[in-house]
Write a protein that holds these residues in place. Structure first.
Motif, short mmCIF file in Angstrom:
data_model
loop_
_atom_site.label_atom_id
_atom_site.label_comp_id
_atom_site.label_asym_id
_atom_site.label_seq_id
_atom_site.Cartn_x
_atom_site.Cartn_y
_atom_site.Cartn_z
N SER A 181 10.10 2.74 -1.77
CA SER A 181 9.95 3.99 -1.79
C SER A 181 8.39 4.23 -2.51
N SER A 182 7.96 2.87 -3.06
CA SER A 182 6.49 3.11 -3.80
C SER A 182 5.44 2.88 -2.52
N ALA A 240 18.21 -2.67 -5.85
CA ALA A 240 17.54 -1.60 -6.62
C ALA A 240 16.02 -1.88 -6.46
N ARG A 241 15.81 -3.19 -6.56
CA ARG A 241 14.10 -3.44 -6.47
C ARG A 241 13.74 -3.36 -5.08
N ALA A 259 14.53 -1.15 -3.02
CA ALA A 259 14.54 0.12 -2.71
C ALA A 259 13.40 0.84 -3.56
N ARG A 260 13.23 0.15 -4.63
CA ARG A 260 11.90 0.77 -5.34
C ARG A 260 10.69 0.50 -4.69
N GLN A 261 10.83 -0.64 -4.25
CA GLN A 261 9.59 -1.32 -3.49
C GLN A 261 9.47 -0.42 -2.06
#
Length: 78
Positions: free
Chosen positions: A76-77, A69-70, A72-74
Protein backbone atom coordinates in the motif's frame (compact mmCIF):
# COMPACT_ATOMS: atom_id res chain seq x y z
CA UNK A 1 -12.90 -21.82 18.30
CA UNK A 2 -13.52 -18.40 16.80
CA UNK A 3 -12.95 -17.52 13.15
CA UNK A 4 -10.06 -15.30 14.23
CA UNK A 5 -8.42 -18.24 15.99
CA UNK A 6 -8.85 -20.43 12.92
CA UNK A 7 -7.28 -17.77 10.71
CA UNK A 8 -4.42 -17.37 13.18
CA UNK A 9 -3.59 -21.06 12.97
CA UNK A 10 -5.09 -21.92 16.34
CA UNK A 11 -4.84 -25.58 17.24
CA UNK A 12 -7.89 -27.80 16.95
CA UNK A 13 -7.67 -28.62 20.65
CA UNK A 14 -8.99 -25.16 21.47
CA UNK A 15 -6.33 -24.09 23.97
CA UNK A 16 -5.04 -20.55 23.85
CA UNK A 17 -1.30 -20.05 23.67
CA UNK A 18 -1.26 -18.97 27.29
CA UNK A 19 -3.25 -22.02 28.43
CA UNK A 20 -1.00 -24.43 26.52
CA UNK A 21 2.17 -22.73 27.81
CA UNK A 22 0.95 -22.84 31.42
CA UNK A 23 -0.01 -26.51 31.17
CA UNK A 24 3.33 -27.28 29.52
CA UNK A 25 5.16 -25.61 32.41
CA UNK A 26 3.19 -27.77 34.84
CA UNK A 27 4.04 -30.92 32.88
CA UNK A 28 7.74 -30.01 32.90
CA UNK A 29 7.64 -29.36 36.65
CA UNK A 30 6.03 -32.74 37.29
CA UNK A 31 8.57 -34.54 35.11
CA UNK A 32 11.48 -32.74 36.77
CA UNK A 33 10.13 -33.51 40.25
CA UNK A 34 10.16 -37.22 39.51
CA UNK A 35 8.33 -39.73 41.62
CA UNK A 36 5.97 -40.81 38.86
CA UNK A 37 5.70 -44.24 37.35
CA UNK A 38 7.21 -44.95 33.96
CA UNK A 39 3.75 -45.07 32.41
CA UNK A 40 2.75 -41.72 33.94
CA UNK A 41 6.07 -40.17 32.91
CA UNK A 42 5.53 -41.31 29.32
CA UNK A 43 2.00 -39.92 29.33
CA UNK A 44 3.29 -36.60 30.68
CA UNK A 45 6.03 -36.53 28.05
CA UNK A 46 3.50 -37.17 25.28
CA UNK A 47 1.23 -34.44 26.63
CA UNK A 48 4.18 -32.09 26.80
CA UNK A 49 5.05 -32.80 23.18
CA UNK A 50 1.46 -32.05 22.14
CA UNK A 51 1.40 -28.85 24.17
CA UNK A 52 4.70 -27.76 22.61
CA UNK A 53 3.16 -28.35 19.16
CA UNK A 54 0.15 -26.24 20.14
CA UNK A 55 2.39 -23.40 21.32
CA UNK A 56 4.45 -23.60 18.14
CA UNK A 57 1.27 -23.51 16.05
CA UNK A 58 0.19 -20.31 17.78
CA UNK A 59 3.63 -18.76 17.29
CA UNK A 60 3.72 -19.76 13.63
CA UNK A 61 0.25 -18.28 13.12
CA UNK A 62 1.29 -15.03 14.79
CA UNK A 63 4.43 -14.87 12.67
CA UNK A 64 2.36 -15.36 9.53
CA UNK A 65 -0.10 -12.63 10.53
CA UNK A 66 2.76 -10.20 11.11
CA UNK A 67 4.35 -11.07 7.79
CA UNK A 68 1.03 -10.64 5.98
CA UNK A 69 0.49 -7.25 7.64
CA UNK A 70 4.01 -6.13 6.70
CA UNK A 71 3.52 -7.18 3.10
CA UNK A 72 0.18 -5.39 2.94
CA UNK A 73 1.73 -2.21 4.35
CA UNK A 74 4.62 -2.36 1.86
CA UNK A 75 2.20 -2.91 -1.02
CA UNK A 76 0.00 0.00 0.00
CA UNK A 77 2.93 2.37 0.47
CA UNK A 78 4.38 1.78 -2.99
Amino acid sequence: MTDAEKRAGAPAEGLSYEQARAELATVVERLEAGGTSLEESLALWERGERLAEICQGWLDGARQRIETARQARQTSST
